[in-house]
Design a protein around this motif. Structure first.
Motif, PDB file in Angstrom:
ATOM      1  N   TYR A   8     -14.215 -31.552  77.172  1.00 31.25           N
ATOM      2  CA  TYR A   8     -14.688 -32.727  76.435  1.00 31.25           C
ATOM      3  C   TYR A   8     -14.965 -32.381  74.972  1.00 31.25           C
ATOM      4  N   LEU A   9     -15.685 -31.277  74.738  1.00 24.52           N
ATOM      5  CA  LEU A   9     -16.053 -30.898  73.376  1.00 24.52           C
ATOM      6  C   LEU A   9     -14.834 -30.479  72.571  1.00 24.52           C
ATOM      7  N   PHE A  10     -13.913 -29.730  73.175  1.00 25.75           N
ATOM      8  CA  PHE A  10     -12.702 -29.332  72.465  1.00 25.75           C
ATOM      9  C   PHE A  10     -11.885 -30.558  72.076  1.00 25.75           C
ATOM     10  N   LYS A  11     -11.763 -31.512  72.993  1.00 23.98           N
ATOM     11  CA  LYS A  11     -10.979 -32.711  72.703  1.00 23.98           C
ATOM     12  C   LYS A  11     -11.639 -33.533  71.600  1.00 23.98           C
ATOM     13  N   SER A  12     -12.945 -33.733  71.676  1.00 23.10           N
ATOM     14  CA  SER A  12     -13.667 -34.512  70.670  1.00 23.10           C
ATOM     15  C   SER A  12     -13.599 -33.842  69.301  1.00 23.10           C
ATOM     16  N   PHE A  13     -13.812 -32.517  69.288  1.00 26.29           N
ATOM     17  CA  PHE A  13     -13.778 -31.767  68.040  1.00 26.29           C
ATOM     18  C   PHE A  13     -12.397 -31.811  67.412  1.00 26.29           C
ATOM     19  N   ARG A  14     -11.366 -31.607  68.210  1.00 26.95           N
ATOM     20  CA  ARG A  14      -9.997 -31.606  67.701  1.00 26.95           C
ATOM     21  C   ARG A  14      -9.660 -32.952  67.073  1.00 26.95           C
ATOM     22  N   ARG A  15     -10.033 -34.033  67.735  1.00 22.80           N
ATOM     23  CA  ARG A  15      -9.745 -35.364  67.209  1.00 22.80           C
ATOM     24  C   ARG A  15     -10.446 -35.581  65.873  1.00 22.80           C
ATOM     25  N   THR A  41      -6.864 -37.526  56.361  1.00 20.29           N
ATOM     26  CA  THR A  41      -7.361 -38.351  55.255  1.00 20.29           C
ATOM     27  C   THR A  41      -7.763 -37.528  54.042  1.00 20.29           C
ATOM     28  N   ASP A  42      -7.645 -36.204  54.146  1.00 26.12           N
ATOM     29  CA  ASP A  42      -8.021 -35.324  53.041  1.00 26.12           C
ATOM     30  C   ASP A  42      -6.822 -35.138  52.121  1.00 26.12           C
ATOM     31  N   THR A  43      -6.758 -35.888  51.053  1.00 24.58           N
ATOM     32  CA  THR A  43      -5.615 -35.832  50.139  1.00 24.58           C
ATOM     33  C   THR A  43      -5.584 -34.537  49.344  1.00 24.58           C
ATOM     34  N   ARG A  44      -6.679 -33.775  49.376  1.00 24.70           N
ATOM     35  CA  ARG A  44      -6.713 -32.512  48.616  1.00 24.70           C
ATOM     36  C   ARG A  44      -6.063 -31.379  49.384  1.00 24.70           C
ATOM     37  N   SER A  45      -5.898 -31.561  50.694  1.00 24.09           N
ATOM     38  CA  SER A  45      -5.415 -30.463  51.516  1.00 24.09           C
ATOM     39  C   SER A  45      -3.946 -30.174  51.237  1.00 24.09           C
ATOM     40  N   GLN A  46      -3.640 -28.888  51.075  1.00 23.96           N
ATOM     41  CA  GLN A  46      -2.265 -28.446  50.852  1.00 23.96           C
ATOM     42  C   GLN A  46      -1.700 -27.714  52.067  1.00 23.96           C
ATOM     43  N   GLU A  47      -2.419 -27.745  53.201  1.00 30.22           N
ATOM     44  CA  GLU A  47      -2.022 -26.924  54.335  1.00 30.22           C
ATOM     45  C   GLU A  47      -1.560 -27.732  55.541  1.00 30.22           C
ATOM     46  N   LEU A  48      -1.425 -29.047  55.389  1.00 25.31           N
ATOM     47  CA  LEU A  48      -1.087 -29.872  56.533  1.00 25.31           C
ATOM     48  C   LEU A  48       0.399 -29.824  56.848  1.00 25.31           C
ATOM     49  N   VAL A  49       0.702 -29.836  58.137  1.00 21.94           N
ATOM     50  CA  VAL A  49       2.072 -29.906  58.619  1.00 21.94           C
ATOM     51  C   VAL A  49       2.145 -31.108  59.542  1.00 21.94           C
ATOM     52  N   LEU A  50       3.024 -32.066  59.261  1.00 19.42           N
ATOM     53  CA  LEU A  50       3.156 -33.243  60.100  1.00 19.42           C
ATOM     54  C   LEU A  50       4.127 -32.936  61.229  1.00 19.42           C
ATOM     55  N   ASP A  51       3.627 -32.903  62.461  1.00 21.90           N
ATOM     56  CA  ASP A  51       4.496 -32.599  63.585  1.00 21.90           C
ATOM     57  C   ASP A  51       5.185 -33.865  64.077  1.00 21.90           C
ATOM     58  N   ARG A  52       6.058 -33.698  65.075  1.00 22.55           N
ATOM     59  CA  ARG A  52       6.836 -34.830  65.556  1.00 22.55           C
ATOM     60  C   ARG A  52       5.971 -35.886  66.234  1.00 22.55           C
ATOM     61  N   GLY A  53       4.777 -35.514  66.636  1.00 23.44           N
ATOM     62  CA  GLY A  53       3.865 -36.479  67.225  1.00 23.44           C
ATOM     63  C   GLY A  53       3.037 -37.214  66.186  1.00 23.44           C
ATOM     64  N   GLY A  86      -5.040 -32.830  78.144  1.00 23.85           N
ATOM     65  CA  GLY A  86      -6.019 -33.804  77.684  1.00 23.85           C
ATOM     66  C   GLY A  86      -6.483 -33.529  76.275  1.00 23.85           C
ATOM     67  N   ILE A  87      -6.733 -32.266  75.956  1.00 23.18           N
ATOM     68  CA  ILE A  87      -7.185 -31.887  74.611  1.00 23.18           C
ATOM     69  C   ILE A  87      -6.125 -32.203  73.570  1.00 23.18           C
ATOM     70  N   MET A  88      -4.858 -31.895  73.886  1.00 24.67           N
ATOM     71  CA  MET A  88      -3.773 -32.064  72.925  1.00 24.67           C
ATOM     72  C   MET A  88      -3.138 -33.456  72.964  1.00 24.67           C
ATOM     73  N   LYS A  89      -3.582 -34.293  73.891  1.00 23.88           N
ATOM     74  CA  LYS A  89      -3.080 -35.661  74.019  1.00 23.88           C
ATOM     75  C   LYS A  89      -1.588 -35.702  74.327  1.00 23.88           C
ATOM     76  N   ILE A  90      -1.160 -34.903  75.287  1.00 19.63           N
ATOM     77  CA  ILE A  90       0.230 -34.926  75.721  1.00 19.63           C
ATOM     78  C   ILE A  90       0.270 -34.983  77.247  1.00 19.63           C
ATOM     79  N   GLU A  91       1.408 -35.361  77.796  1.00 21.43           N
ATOM     80  CA  GLU A  91       1.566 -35.392  79.243  1.00 21.43           C
ATOM     81  C   GLU A  91       1.597 -33.974  79.791  1.00 21.43           C
TER      82      GLU A  91
END
Length: 202
Positions: free
Chosen positions: A67-74, A82-94, A153-158
């Motif tokens: 529960y905590l891992f899933k809530s924290f990850r989300r 929403t952090d426009t300053r971040s330069q480290e984001l990678v948009l995955d296929r999901g 459940g944590i990663m929101k995938i089947e």
């Protein structure tokens, strides 16, 4: 899949006990996703504040760790999006924006021959070739000892997609490491290290 509907392996605990047991684990998990330590700390704080605001929740959670891992990850990934300053984001296929960094641990360096830099470099490169989601799945399954159902459940995938992802990830690692696997008495030597979490940065 609701946060509180993950199969239980632990008795209910109050939020203070949850904080003592899991805050550092969540922080370490967050450090795999981003280098923004203040943001990680804020998300850890927010997870437990949310529990404090709903104290009945802390005593009815079926599986506290999942529960905590899933809530924290989300929370963390939503803030990174929403952090426009971040330069480290990678948009995955999901559509999720994040990275995931795992490296050789100090224990793995000790186990692998100290004078064999070439082996260490090959293992590190094999890990780097995995996608963020592959690395995250391996981390949660083999280092955090989560079940397939919990990781899904944590990663929101089947769960079926998770099975396939981990199978393909290990096959990819086996192909990349095949030149050095033959130097050990057992072809499964390095995979036993993965299973015990020794090839992951603590």
């Amino acid at each position: 899949m609701g946060d509180q509907n993950i199969t239980s392996h632990e008795p209910p605990q109050n939020w203070e006990q949850l904080y003592i047991e899991y805050a550092s684990l969540l922080y370490n998990y967050g450090c795999k996703i981003t280098s923004q330590k203040s943001l990680i700390e804020d998300c850890v704080h927010d997870v437990f504040v949310n529990l404090l605001k709903a104290p009945q929740c802390a005593t009815t959670i079926n599986n506290p760790k999942a529960y905590l891992f899933k809530s924290f990850r989300r929370l963390l990934i939503n803030k990174l999006k929403t952090d426009t300053r971040s330069q480290e984001l990678v948009l995955d296929r999901g559509g999720e924006a994040y990275q995931f960094n795992i490296e050789l641990s100090s224990e793995a360096y000790r186990i692998i021959e100290e004078n064999n830099d070439e082996q260490r470099k090959k293992i590190a490169e094999a890990i780097r070739q995995l996608s963020p989601r592959q690395k995250e799945a391996i981390y949660l399954k083999f280092y955090e000892n989560q079940s397939y159902e919990e990781v899904a459940g944590i990663m929101k995938i089947e769960k079926s997609a998770l099975y396939s992802m981990i199978y393909k990830s290990l096959a990819q690692l086996r192909r990349a490491l095949s030149p050095i696997l033959s130097t050990k008495t057992s072809a499964g030597y390095y995979f036993s290290l993965f299973a015990s979490g020794l090839l992951l940065l603590v």
